[in-house]
Design a protein around this motif. Structure first.
Motif, mmCIF file in Angstrom:
data_model
loop_
_atom_site.group_PDB
_atom_site.id
_atom_site.type_symbol
_atom_site.label_atom_id
_atom_site.label_comp_id
_atom_site.label_asym_id
_atom_site.label_seq_id
_atom_site.Cartn_x
_atom_site.Cartn_y
_atom_site.Cartn_z
ATOM 1 N N ALA A 192 0.719 -0.998 -0.280
ATOM 2 C CA ALA A 192 0.214 0.260 -0.065
ATOM 3 C C ALA A 192 0.547 1.273 -0.125
ATOM 4 O O ALA A 192 0.796 2.385 -0.114
ATOM 5 N N ASP A 193 2.152 1.301 0.920
ATOM 6 C CA ASP A 193 2.881 2.422 0.977
ATOM 7 C C ASP A 193 3.523 2.559 0.075
ATOM 8 O O ASP A 193 3.585 3.755 -0.614
ATOM 9 N N SER A 194 3.577 1.599 -0.915
ATOM 10 C CA SER A 194 4.974 1.757 -2.355
ATOM 11 C C SER A 194 3.545 1.936 -2.996
ATOM 12 O O SER A 194 4.539 3.523 -4.096
ATOM 13 N N VAL A 195 2.604 1.583 -3.487
ATOM 14 C CA VAL A 195 1.495 2.102 -4.668
ATOM 15 C C VAL A 195 1.336 3.350 -4.276
ATOM 16 O O VAL A 195 0.825 4.314 -5.588
ATOM 17 N N ALA A 196 1.045 3.604 -3.401
ATOM 18 C CA ALA A 196 1.187 5.427 -3.341
ATOM 19 C C ALA A 196 1.346 6.329 -3.470
ATOM 20 O O ALA A 196 1.840 7.174 -3.898
ATOM 21 N N LEU A 197 3.072 5.513 -3.524
ATOM 22 C CA LEU A 197 4.519 6.730 -3.741
ATOM 23 C C LEU A 197 4.458 6.341 -5.205
ATOM 24 O O LEU A 197 4.772 8.023 -5.868
ATOM 25 N N TYR A 198 3.606 5.242 -5.919
ATOM 26 C CA TYR A 198 3.825 5.390 -7.123
ATOM 27 C C TYR A 198 3.290 5.859 -8.060
ATOM 28 O O TYR A 198 3.485 6.623 -8.601
ATOM 29 N N GLU A 208 -12.788 -6.945 2.923
ATOM 30 C CA GLU A 208 -12.925 -5.565 4.155
ATOM 31 C C GLU A 208 -11.598 -5.655 4.257
ATOM 32 O O GLU A 208 -10.537 -4.656 4.369
ATOM 33 N N GLU A 209 -10.782 -7.310 5.431
ATOM 34 C CA GLU A 209 -9.534 -7.281 5.943
ATOM 35 C C GLU A 209 -8.295 -7.711 5.462
ATOM 36 O O GLU A 209 -7.581 -6.189 5.227
ATOM 37 N N PHE A 210 -8.201 -7.854 4.143
ATOM 38 C CA PHE A 210 -7.110 -7.514 2.884
ATOM 39 C C PHE A 210 -7.285 -7.331 2.040
ATOM 40 O O PHE A 210 -5.811 -6.755 0.990
ATOM 41 N N SER A 211 -8.203 -6.703 1.145
ATOM 42 C CA SER A 211 -8.122 -5.482 0.322
ATOM 43 C C SER A 211 -8.513 -4.525 0.697
ATOM 44 O O SER A 211 -7.717 -3.466 0.386
ATOM 45 N N LEU A 212 -10.121 -3.996 0.957
ATOM 46 C CA LEU A 212 -10.419 -2.329 1.117
ATOM 47 C C LEU A 212 -10.089 -1.713 1.609
ATOM 48 O O LEU A 212 -9.472 -0.750 1.882
ATOM 49 N N ALA A 213 -9.292 -3.055 2.921
ATOM 50 C CA ALA A 213 -8.658 -1.847 3.816
ATOM 51 C C ALA A 213 -7.437 -1.163 3.471
ATOM 52 O O ALA A 213 -6.743 0.038 3.999
ATOM 53 N N TYR A 214 -6.625 -1.988 2.656
ATOM 54 C CA TYR A 214 -5.146 -1.618 1.680
ATOM 55 C C TYR A 214 -5.750 -0.870 1.207
ATOM 56 O O TYR A 214 -4.548 0.377 0.615
ATOM 57 N N THR A 215 -6.446 -0.620 0.127
ATOM 58 C CA THR A 215 -6.716 0.152 -0.983
ATOM 59 C C THR A 215 -7.084 1.420 -0.062
ATOM 60 O O THR A 215 -6.677 3.028 -0.829
ATOM 61 N N ARG A 216 -7.990 1.131 0.875
ATOM 62 C CA ARG A 216 -8.366 2.579 2.015
ATOM 63 C C ARG A 216 -6.802 3.872 2.329
ATOM 64 O O ARG A 216 -6.652 4.604 1.780
ATOM 65 N N ARG A 217 -5.890 2.885 2.544
ATOM 66 C CA ARG A 217 -4.502 2.904 3.040
ATOM 67 C C ARG A 217 -3.934 3.706 2.240
ATOM 68 O O ARG A 217 -3.555 5.084 2.097
ATOM 69 N N LEU A 249 -5.579 5.449 -0.618
ATOM 70 C CA LEU A 249 -5.977 6.506 -1.023
ATOM 71 C C LEU A 249 -5.665 7.747 -0.044
ATOM 72 O O LEU A 249 -5.694 8.874 -0.561
ATOM 73 N N SER A 250 -5.204 7.193 1.298
ATOM 74 C CA SER A 250 -5.124 8.242 1.917
ATOM 75 C C SER A 250 -4.306 9.435 2.068
ATOM 76 O O SER A 250 -3.861 9.870 2.670
ATOM 77 N N GLN A 251 -3.120 8.384 1.289
ATOM 78 C CA GLN A 251 -1.937 9.189 1.103
ATOM 79 C C GLN A 251 -2.075 9.991 -0.345
ATOM 80 O O GLN A 251 -0.754 10.816 -0.754
ATOM 81 N N LEU A 252 -2.843 9.397 -1.108
ATOM 82 C CA LEU A 252 -2.956 10.174 -2.769
ATOM 83 C C LEU A 252 -3.135 11.534 -2.578
ATOM 84 O O LEU A 252 -3.427 12.056 -1.762
ATOM 85 N N LYS A 253 -1.830 12.529 -3.502
ATOM 86 C CA LYS A 253 -2.271 13.805 -3.260
ATOM 87 C C LYS A 253 -4.169 13.453 -4.310
ATOM 88 O O LYS A 253 -4.678 13.181 -5.162
ATOM 89 N N ARG A 254 -4.739 15.297 -3.842
ATOM 90 C CA ARG A 254 -5.883 15.381 -4.014
ATOM 91 C C ARG A 254 -5.627 16.175 -5.464
ATOM 92 O O ARG A 254 -6.661 15.991 -6.008
ATOM 93 N N GLU A 255 -4.349 16.418 -4.995
ATOM 94 C CA GLU A 255 -4.335 18.017 -6.798
ATOM 95 C C GLU A 255 -3.235 18.602 -6.803
ATOM 96 O O GLU A 255 -2.463 18.102 -6.261
ATOM 97 N N HIS A 256 -3.072 18.493 -8.038
ATOM 98 C CA HIS A 256 -1.169 19.185 -7.967
ATOM 99 C C HIS A 256 -1.342 19.880 -9.030
ATOM 100 O O HIS A 256 -2.482 20.089 -10.058
#
Length: 369
Positions: free
Chosen positions: A186-192, A220-229, A231-238
């Motif tokens: 999740a942290d890798s995907v957000a950075l990417y 919920e535990e193994f997919s959605l929670a980490y998709t949420r993680r 999204l919480s790190q993504l830039k909202r605007e650029h």
């Protein structure tokens, strides 16, 4: 640095703004169904030779846009570039799917995992910038990644799977290992994805291709929670512009209410979902209302053009009339397939689809006036 956007229909729809027609783009729109793609891949020598070469990746991303009046481009790459950068050794044999030389199947392998140096993915970011420049503002560019769960499936199985036996064994027997892997993913995907945004992507999409194989409680535990993680790190605007975030879970219709709570703008739906019901469920109104994307069965494209047109109309009619009030936001729809386009699809059938979507969706709006 980049030309202003001429056709912003896709972006407007992502933001629930009124549009003159329903925007359309296709998952895997740059790919093997196009003879020009096959020619470029032959010159590149391999799939990774194609994906890691800026000029080739730019060329194939633009190919479908030269044929069809699509409303968005999507970066040509693969969902598995992130685990490849982790050192798992990604390869593609002609006619086969992806394969990892070093799958992650035990405690020692999980312990070695870490968020990769994004410089190892520089070829992706260079391609994003090159494609954005080459588009010259014609349509927006979508960046993407696989979801943490989908990446984990490939990382543990070492390739595609029909039963997900190895990753599900880890899920039930050593959930601690899988949770550790998913957090790193999740942290890798957000950075990417943030690096793709910085390079020029105007929207980003998370492909949870295998979320639908999970048991109800496990989703919920193994997919959605980490998709949420992610999204919480993504830039909202650029650069002062909002960057829409899209999430697609194949087989995710069962969990639409839960997905409707995600902090994203757009939910992609596969062909098993009724668009009218989904609109009423999560796409109508309210602060978390979602734009819906989808959801034609890709196999419709093997029918004749008249039938393709009829099926496209059914999808548009199922969603119903989008709102047309330019003074406020409201329910909007982005037309797409319910999964990636099949490699055997006749290109002229894609042309029939795109034209049908544009024509019928314009007619729907004029009838509303």
């Amino acid at each position: 640095m980049f030309a202003p956007l001429k056709n912003d229909t896709f972006i407007r729809a992502c933001l629930r703004q009124a549009t003159t027609h329903t925007p359309v783009w296709l998952m895997r729109q740059a790919g093997r169904y196009l003879p020009e793609y096959r020619d470029t891949r032959a010159r590149a020598g391999s799939f990774m030779g194609l994906a890691t070469n800026t000029d080739y990746a730019t060329e194939v991303t633009l190919q479908p846009l030269e044929r069809f009046p699509l409303d968005a481009a999507i970066l040509f790459s693969d969902i598995l570039t992130v685990p490849d950068a982790m050192g798992l050794g990604l390869s593609f044999a002609l006619g086969e799917g992806p394969r990892f030389a070093s799958p992650v199947q035990d405690e020692q392998a999980v312990a070695k995992l870490e968020v990769p140096d994004m410089n190892k993915l520089r070829y992706v970011f260079d391609a994003v910038t090159s494609i954005r420049k080459a588009l010259n503002g014609s349509v927006p560019l979508i960046g993407f990644s696989g979801s943490p769960w989908t990446l984990a499936c490939y990382m543990v199985e070492g390739a595609g799977s029909s039963d997900y036996r190895l990753v599900k064994t880890m899920l039930y027997q050593r959930p601690d290992l899988l949770h550790k892997m998913l957090a790193i993913n999740a942290d890798s995907v957000a950075l990417y994805l943030n690096a793709q945004i910085e390079a020029g992507a105007q929207a980003v999409m998370i492909f949870d291709s295998w979320g639908g194989v999970l048991a109800d409680a496990a989703f919920e535990e193994f997919s959605l929670a980490y998709t949420r993680r992610v999204l919480s790190q993504l830039k909202r605007e650029h650069d002062g512009v909002i960057i829409p975030r899209l999430v697609f879970t194949k087989g995710g219709g069962l969990w639409l209410d839960a997905m409707g709570q995600l902090d994203c703008e757009v939910l992609g739906l596969d062909w098993t979902v009724n668009l009218a019901k989904a609109r009423a469920q999560v796409g109508e109104n309210g602060p978390k209302a979602k734009v819906l994307q989808g959801n034609l069965d890709p196999n419709v494209l093997f029918a004749n053009p008249a039938q393709i047109e009829a099926e496209a109309k059914k999808v548009l009619d199922s969603f119903g009339r989008p709102h047309t009030d330019n003074t406020k936001t409201g329910p909007t729809h982005i037309f797409n397939l319910g999964h990636g386009i099949n490699q055997h699809t006749p290109p002229e059938h894609v042309s029939a689809l795109v034209n049908a979507v544009h024509t019928h969706s314009r007619n729907m709006r004029s009838q509303q006036a």
